[in-house]
Scaffold this active site. Structure first.
Site, PDB file in Angstrom:
ATOM      1  CG  ASN A 177      -7.995  -4.291   0.963  1.00  0.00           C
ATOM      2  OD1 ASN A 177      -7.305  -3.314   1.217  1.00  0.00           O
ATOM      3  ND2 ASN A 177      -7.501  -5.507   0.898  1.00  0.00           N
TER       4      ASN A 177
ATOM      5  CE1 TYR B  34      -2.295  -4.800   9.108  1.00  0.00           C
ATOM      6  CE2 TYR B  34      -2.510  -2.594   8.243  1.00  0.00           C
ATOM      7  CZ  TYR B  34      -2.689  -3.948   8.100  1.00  0.00           C
ATOM      8  OH  TYR B  34      -3.249  -4.452   6.957  1.00  0.00           O
TER       9      TYR B  34
ATOM     10  CG  HIS C 185      -1.959  -1.080   1.201  1.00  0.00           C
ATOM     11  ND1 HIS C 185      -3.233  -0.932   0.760  1.00  0.00           N
ATOM     12  CD2 HIS C 185      -1.865  -2.370   1.595  1.00  0.00           C
ATOM     13  CE1 HIS C 185      -3.903  -2.071   0.881  1.00  0.00           C
ATOM     14  NE2 HIS C 185      -3.087  -2.966   1.384  1.00  0.00           N
TER      15      HIS C 185
END
Ligand code: HDE
Length: 683
Positions: free
Chosen positions: A139, A353, A66
């Site tokens: 998404n 993350y 991303h």
């Protein structure tokens, strides 16, 4: 301006004086400090050193996935209180607005790659609620390639550029990706999605978003309800054609970010509604598939979506780096009233993350950055670390402590604090995949059979395109071997398209494909057309002598539909209309090809058209618009150009000779494309 020996430009300070980072005023920003004007540069030139040192450190690592993204600010507005379902503060009061930041992205390409890659789009939403930041890191597709986080590095390595040659960029059309995918039958459902038009959206504004995993909502009595999150675009869905995508990437690699930026800057704020699919254990137990399997969706027709609020993006960032690049989404950022499920992909993401932000943003204090800091009060005893600039005052930096309030600092809150849902868990420690995850094909088939014929053809075409780029025949064949489990006609189309000499033997299936699943209309873009042509863009090709009245009526019809336009002409300096008035022009022919527009109007004068006949870009403008099934508004003078481009005019050509013509043209444009024409043109 100062006159200088070397002739360089010096602009002298008025209100704002240039200083160093230390605040020292700078007298000369054009010349380094040298021994004589032609001599060596001195090491003591602190201004030069500071300026270049800072420049040398401007880059931070781009996101490992991303990397290319674009963000905007906005708000979320709650439609109704949902306190019976969740204690999440954001859902307690109807009409309440909560600040939000959204970052859209592609997955595989580098930060500088083109926007129209065939790829999944990230749809990451940060909600700055009164009880902390809640990130829904989703998404534009409701399922994923893999079932277990342990396969993520392999998936991404296979999808990105191959390591020895560092190409192809932002494309899955290469051996490594299809080698991996064909060995991962669980990816087949997602393969159908990325081979479909969902992977080439026309605009970030015209795509859906999904939280993908099953989450929990928990009310104040501790009752849990499972939930799947959906974002529904108010302006409907729309995608481009593959041939168009390839050309947009050349004409404007920033097509999606420019579109979002322009829409927000012009007050045309994109909007999505948040939808919830809510269900209990009973539904989960009876559902055909495992609700913890991220390669499966729950059809809307089986479990309706409840719309509970709207997300509006109404402000572009002030600074791309500070906000869009430094925003740090973490799936682990949830708030009281929301909780995780045991989806093994989600569990792995909860580690990943936070970990990636430390690497990317250089230390544990990325939460101090304004884009990442909560907008509600926050207090804790965490301290120090690289670049710490938020800190508590006073003596107490631990608890329990006996310092009185307020010096004693914050304390825990048993009543209002976050509590995990006490799901009873037990089991042996095993490396094992549940048998309930073993059906790899039934929903791939469900997606395929829920599409229109046109959409099915596009899926077959993109499989043929991608697999034709694969060099190793065995990989092509292995991929095709999965298709018989999805659909017989799809298998035949791809086999033929690849020119395979013999039918491929079907892959061994862990579970037989279920043939009893009902189609889901919601999965198709074309069966859910947009409410209007609003938010779309017309390219108007003009020359000197263009009829002013016709031009004006078209512009008025476009404005009435809340659509936009750009004018394209032989020169960007403008065109002189039939009544000698001036027509402002945004693009020179060639700089504004028709792929940048949803529909085109061709309004040359007779003489103007004569010149266009000799212009290759003008011919491309109309032949591409035709091949991309666009509606074409035109006057009679334009017919010569169509003829020269070898176009046979059909019902997609709308005469624009009067104001009535303009209305008819916009009415036709609401259908976005003349799909019937596709039979005649293959791109
Ligand atoms: Fe991500 N993903 N992901 N992902 N993902 C990242 O985090 C990861 C997955 C998604 O605009 C990274 O901050 C793992 C699913 C979005 O900043 C990283 C797995 C979904 C974004 C990461 C997944 C997503 C990311 C890289 C498998 C849809 C961009 C930079 C277990 C629900 C957020 C970063 C933004 C970004 C890991 C799978 C969506 C490395 C390990 C499924 C929208 O942490």
């Amino acid at each position: 301006m100062l006159k200088t020996k070397g002739g360089e430009t010096h602009q002298i300070a008025g209100d704002i004086t240039l200083t160093t980072q230390q605040g020292v005023p700078v007298s000369d920003d054009q010349n380094s400090l040298k021994v004589g004007s032609r001599g060596p540069t001195t090491l003591e030139d602190f201004h030069l050193r500071e300026k270049i040192f800072h420049f040398d450190h401007e880059r931070i690592p781009e996101r490992v996935v991303h990397a290319r993204g674009y963000g905007a600010h906005g708000f979320f507005e709650t439609y109704e209180a949902l306190s019976d379902i969740t204690a999440a503060d954001i859902f307690q009061r109807a009409g309440e607005r909560t600040r939000a930041f959204v970052r859209f992205s592609t997955v595989a390409g580098n930060k500088g790659s083109a926007d129209l890659a065939r790829d999944v789009r990230g749809f990451a939403v940060k909600l700055y609620t009164k009880q902390g930041n809640w990130d829904i890191v989703g998404n534009n597709m409701p399922v994923f390639f893999i079932q277990d986080a342990i396969k993520f590095p392999d998936l991404i390595h296979a999808a990105k550029a191959e390591p020895d040659r560092d190409f192809p960029q932002a494309q899955t059309a290469h051996d490594n990706f299809w080698d991996f995918a064909s060995l991962m039958p669980e990816s087949m459902h997602m393969i159908m999605w990325i081979m479909s038009d969902r992977a080439i959206p026309r605009s970030l504004r015209f795509m859906e978003g999904f939280g993908v995993h099953t989450f929990r909502l928990v009310n104040s009595a501790g009752k849990s309800t499972y939930v799947k999150f959906h974002w529904k675009p108010k302006m409907g869905m729309q995608s481009v054609l593959w041939n168009e995508a390839v050309k947009i990437n050349g004409a404007d690699p920033d097509f999606h970010r420019r579109d979002l930026w322009s829409a927000i800057q012009s007050g045309n704020y994109p909007e999505w509604e948040l939808g919830l699919q809510l269900f209990d254990d009973k539904f989960a137990d009876e559902f055909d598939f495992d609700i913890l399997d991220a390669t499966k969706l729950i059809p809307e027709e089986q479990l309706p979506i409840r719309l509970v609020g709207r997300l509006v993006l109404d402000r572009c960032v002030d600074n791309f780096f500070a906000e869009t690049e430094q925003v740090a989404f973490c799936t682990s950022n949830i708030v009281p009233g929301v909780d995780f499920s045991n989806d093994p992909l989600l569990q792995g993401r909860n580690f990943s993350y936070l970990d990636t932000q430390i690497k990317r943003l250089g230390g544990p204090n990325f939460t101090h950055l304004p884009i990442n800091a909560p907008k509600c009060p926050f207090h804790n005893f965490q301290q120090d670390g690289h670049m710490a600039f938020a800190h508590a005052k006073g003596r107490a930096n631990y608890e329990p402590n006996s310092w009185p309030a307020p010096e004693g600092g914050p304390r825990e809150s048993p009543a209002g604090g976050f509590r995990s849902f006490p799901a009873p868990e037990e089991g042996a420690k095993v490396r094992e995949r549940s048998e309930t995850f073993a059906d790899h094909y039934s929903q791939a088939r469900l997606f395929y059979i829920s599409q229109t014929k046109t959409e099915q053809k596009h899926i077959a075409n993109s499989l043929v395109f991608e697999l034709s780029k694969v060099e190793k025949v065995a990989i092509r064949e292995r991929m095709v071997s999965h298709l018989p489990h999805i659909d017989r006609e799809l298998t035949a189309l791809v086999t033929k398209g690849l020119g395979l000499r013999e039918a491929v033997k079907p892959a061994l299936a862990a579970k037989e494909t279920r043939m009893d699943l009902k189609t889901s209309k919601a999965l198709s873009i074309l069966q859910n057309p947009p409410p209007s042509f609003g938010g779309r863009k017309v390219g108007i090709l003009v020359t000197d002598g263009t009829d002013r009245k016709v031009f004006n009526s078209l512009v008025a019809a476009i404005a009435a539909e809340q659509a936009n336009f750009e004018v394209i002409a032989p020169a960007v300096g403008g065109a002189k209309a039939s009544d000698s008035s001036f027509i402002e022009v945004q693009q020179k022919i060639g700089g504004g090809p028709s792929v940048l527009y949803d529909a085109v109007a061709v309004l040359p004068s007779v003489e103007g058209c004569q010149a266009l006949l000799k212009n290759a870009s003008a011919k491309d403008f109309v032949s591409d618009a035709f091949a991309h099934l666009k509606f074409i508004g035109c006057n009679e003078a334009a017919h010569a150009l169509f003829e020269k481009a070898g176009i046979e005019m059909d019902e997609g050509f709308i005469p624009l000779e009067s104001a009535k013509g303009a209305d008819a043209f916009i009415k036709a444009c609401r259908k976005l494309r003349l799909w019937d024409r596709e039979k005649l043109v293959t791109t």
